[in-house]
Scaffold this motif. Structure first.
Motif, PDB file in Angstrom:
ATOM      1  N   TYR A 166       0.859  -1.429   0.032  1.00  0.00           N
ATOM      2  CA  TYR A 166      -0.035   0.142   0.030  1.00  0.00           C
ATOM      3  C   TYR A 166       0.799   1.231   0.136  1.00  0.00           C
ATOM      4  CZ  TYR A 166      -4.401  -2.653   0.458  1.00  0.00           C
ATOM      5  OH  TYR A 166      -5.163  -3.410   0.101  1.00  0.00           O
ATOM      6  N   ALA A 167       1.953   1.367   0.728  1.00  0.00           N
ATOM      7  CA  ALA A 167       3.087   2.534   0.451  1.00  0.00           C
ATOM      8  C   ALA A 167       3.477   2.636  -1.084  1.00  0.00           C
ATOM      9  CB  ALA A 167       4.015   2.206   1.432  1.00  0.00           C
ATOM     10  N   ARG A 168       3.701   1.712  -1.744  1.00  0.00           N
ATOM     11  CA  ARG A 168       4.018   1.691  -2.894  1.00  0.00           C
ATOM     12  C   ARG A 168       2.771   2.221  -3.998  1.00  0.00           C
ATOM     13  NH1 ARG A 168       7.387  -3.998  -3.468  1.00  0.00           N
ATOM     14  NH2 ARG A 168       9.511  -3.207  -2.772  1.00  0.00           N
ATOM     15  N   ALA A 169       1.615   1.634  -3.598  1.00  0.00           N
ATOM     16  CA  ALA A 169       0.570   2.127  -4.403  1.00  0.00           C
ATOM     17  C   ALA A 169       0.283   3.675  -4.080  1.00  0.00           C
ATOM     18  CB  ALA A 169      -0.759   1.259  -3.968  1.00  0.00           C
ATOM     19  N   MET A 170       0.269   3.771  -2.736  1.00  0.00           N
ATOM     20  CA  MET A 170       0.040   5.334  -2.618  1.00  0.00           C
ATOM     21  C   MET A 170       0.940   6.415  -3.112  1.00  0.00           C
ATOM     22  SD  MET A 170      -0.849   4.959   1.703  1.00  0.00           S
ATOM     23  CE  MET A 170      -2.422   4.318   2.224  1.00  0.00           C
ATOM     24  N   THR A 171       2.265   5.817  -2.911  1.00  0.00           N
ATOM     25  CA  THR A 171       3.389   6.662  -3.706  1.00  0.00           C
ATOM     26  C   THR A 171       3.018   6.864  -5.166  1.00  0.00           C
ATOM     27  OG1 THR A 171       4.968   5.920  -2.157  1.00  0.00           O
ATOM     28  CG2 THR A 171       5.726   6.739  -4.420  1.00  0.00           C
ATOM     29  N   ARG A 172       2.548   5.685  -5.894  1.00  0.00           N
ATOM     30  CA  ARG A 172       2.188   5.753  -7.232  1.00  0.00           C
ATOM     31  C   ARG A 172       0.849   6.985  -7.518  1.00  0.00           C
ATOM     32  NH1 ARG A 172       1.284   0.321 -10.344  1.00  0.00           N
ATOM     33  NH2 ARG A 172       3.341   0.318 -10.363  1.00  0.00           N
ATOM     34  N   VAL A 173       0.113   6.759  -6.716  1.00  0.00           N
ATOM     35  CA  VAL A 173      -0.934   7.833  -6.913  1.00  0.00           C
ATOM     36  C   VAL A 173      -0.558   9.102  -6.508  1.00  0.00           C
ATOM     37  CG1 VAL A 173      -3.110   8.740  -5.690  1.00  0.00           C
ATOM     38  CG2 VAL A 173      -3.041   6.294  -6.131  1.00  0.00           C
ATOM     39  N   TRP A 174       0.222   9.529  -5.691  1.00  0.00           N
ATOM     40  CA  TRP A 174       0.671  10.796  -5.242  1.00  0.00           C
ATOM     41  C   TRP A 174       1.557  11.460  -6.420  1.00  0.00           C
ATOM     42  CZ3 TRP A 174      -1.680  13.896  -2.339  1.00  0.00           C
ATOM     43  CH2 TRP A 174      -0.881  15.178  -2.136  1.00  0.00           C
ATOM     44  N   GLU A 175       2.413  10.563  -7.106  1.00  0.00           N
ATOM     45  CA  GLU A 175       3.297  11.031  -8.022  1.00  0.00           C
ATOM     46  C   GLU A 175       2.531  11.509  -9.294  1.00  0.00           C
ATOM     47  OE1 GLU A 175       5.761   7.514  -8.766  1.00  0.00           O
ATOM     48  OE2 GLU A 175       7.283   8.350  -7.153  1.00  0.00           O
TER      49      GLU A 175
END
Length: 429
Positions: A166-175
């Motif tokens: 979920y940290a990776r997925a959140m980072t993807r959305v924020w980018e």
């Protein structure tokens, strides 16, 4: 909210996949009211269609668990707070969007029975009944199938593995949010309910866009999230309306009129930003060429299939030919969008028209490449009206890969609506 911990400590009664009858798209409720008023006794069949046959839903999802989730949805009814929000809130600048007779019906509604059967590696899932009732199964049914498929992968993951995921997925959305920030004169809304990763994840994405994009984020199609997060509920109408109206047509002449009869009924009920044309059900070019003049005065157009740039150019040319100023109109792109395509289309059309985006699956379900074998990658799953009063429905689209219906009826509709050769494009979820 710590989504990873919530998933790891998952208890079904705490997190049912669909937790409210308004955990659905806003346009569904708007269309339902129109149907309730104009075609309440029409008998319609909806059916699940997995366009991504390589995803074996019946092997991934336990039938008993699926039935439990569907039965839970049938137990739902509007809460007092949800009813108050629908009755009293202002939508698109209009108070009392939903009429008292419709609300009284909706407040007493429980969704009708479903038919579920396993067919090899897939499920056959159908809903039959009066149109206003069965149409409300579409969004929750898709949300259940998508999330159960995701849970089949997540169930085998440990606490820290989930946190990293979920940290990776959140980072993807924020980018993605950071790349969209510089765009001027742009509005973007969440259209991702039907093929979301989960309710909790969609809710997180809405909060991220609201904080990251500020006023450029115009709202969400999800009514429950809109109510809880105090953002705008966004949506107008969909292909379902012309598909059913067309299926009820008695002859070719009535068939040719059907898509405009839909919008005539809509015109009587709504104004302003709710007057958005969705022209591609039976081909955009033919629809616009034969459209009555009063449609040119509507607020804008939603582009949902085919080459989006070509569709927007066609709309701009049409407005000019009808004496309208395209810079005062709105073009809403909503087909298979991700950040690169949004930036590209904004660069092409900002200033020439009012550009908006309905961002769907690749906002609320972009877990591509984040687990082995890409087991969380989004896929193309739809639930469509396939028959009305015993007659098959047809959709042509501007992309023949999205066409549906019996082959003989597809040929008939192409003849009636003057649809010639079409470019086949890969369907992007």
């Amino acid at each position: 909210m710590d989504i990873a911990t919530r998933v790891y400590n998952h208890k079904w009664k705490i997190d049912p996949i669909v937790r409210s009858l308004i955990d659905t798209d806003f346009y569904k409720l708007l269309m339902c009211q129109s149907v309730f008023r104009n075609r309440p006794d029409t008998q319609v069949t909806f059916s699940l269609i997995n366009r991504s046959r390589h995803v074996p839903l019946a092997r991934l999802i336990d039938e008993g668990e699926l039935r439990e989730q569907l039965d839970h949805i049938r137990s739902l009814s509007l809460s007092r707070g949800e009813s108050t929000w629908l009755r009293g809130n202002t939508f698109y600048g209009k108070r009392q969007m939903f009429r008292p007779d419709f609300m009284e019906w909706f407040e007493n509604l429980h969704l009708p029975a479903y038919h579920l059967e396993r067919r090899g590696d897939q499920y056959e899932l159908t809903f039959e009944g009066t149109w206003p009732e069965v149409m409300l199964w579409e969004i929750p049914a898709l949300a259940v199938l998508m999330e159960l498929r995701g849970r089949s992968v997540l169930n085998d993951m440990g606490r820290f593995e989930l946190q990293v995921l979920y940290a990776r997925a959140m980072t993807r959305v924020w980018e993605k949010v950071e790349r969209l920030r510089p765009l001027e004169k742009m509005g973007i809304a969440d259209f991702g309910t039907r093929r979301r990763h989960s309710f909790l994840w969609q809710d997180w994405c809405v909060q991220a866009l609201s904080e990251g994009l500020g006023p450029k984020f115009t709202g969400t199609s999800n009514c429950l999230i809109a109510m809880r997060r105090e953002v705008e509920a966004i949506g107008t109408n969909a292909h379902e309306l012309p598909m059913v109206y067309a299926a009820l047509a008695k002859d070719d002449a009535a068939l040719a009129r059907a898509p405009y009869e839909v919008l005539s009924d809509w015109h009587e009920e709504h104004e302003g930003n709710l007057r958005i044309i969705l022209p591609d059900t039976y081909g955009t070019s033919g629809f616009l060429e034969n459209a009555p003049d009063w449609l040119a005065g509507w607020t804008g157009i939603r582009i949902d299939s085919g080459d989006p740039a070509k569709g927007a150019e066609t709309a701009i040319d049409w407005w000019r030919a009808r004496g309208e100023d395209p810079t005062t109109k709105r073009v809403i792109f909503s087909d298979g969008l991700d950040v690169d395509k949004i930036i590209e289309l904004h660069g092409q059309f900002a200033g020439r028209t009012n550009v908006s985006f309905g961002w769907g699956t690749l906002l609320t379900n972009d877990f591509r490449g984040l687990v082995p074998d890409d087991g969380l990658a989004p896929f193309s799953l739809v639930c469509k009206a396939v028959a009305a009063n015993g007659r098959p429905t047809v959709k042509l689209s501007d992309n023949p890969e999205k066409a549906m219906g019996p082959s003989d009826q597809i040929a008939r509709y192409k003849r009636v609506f003057g649809v010639g050769e079409q470019e086949r494009l890969k369907v992007v979820v």
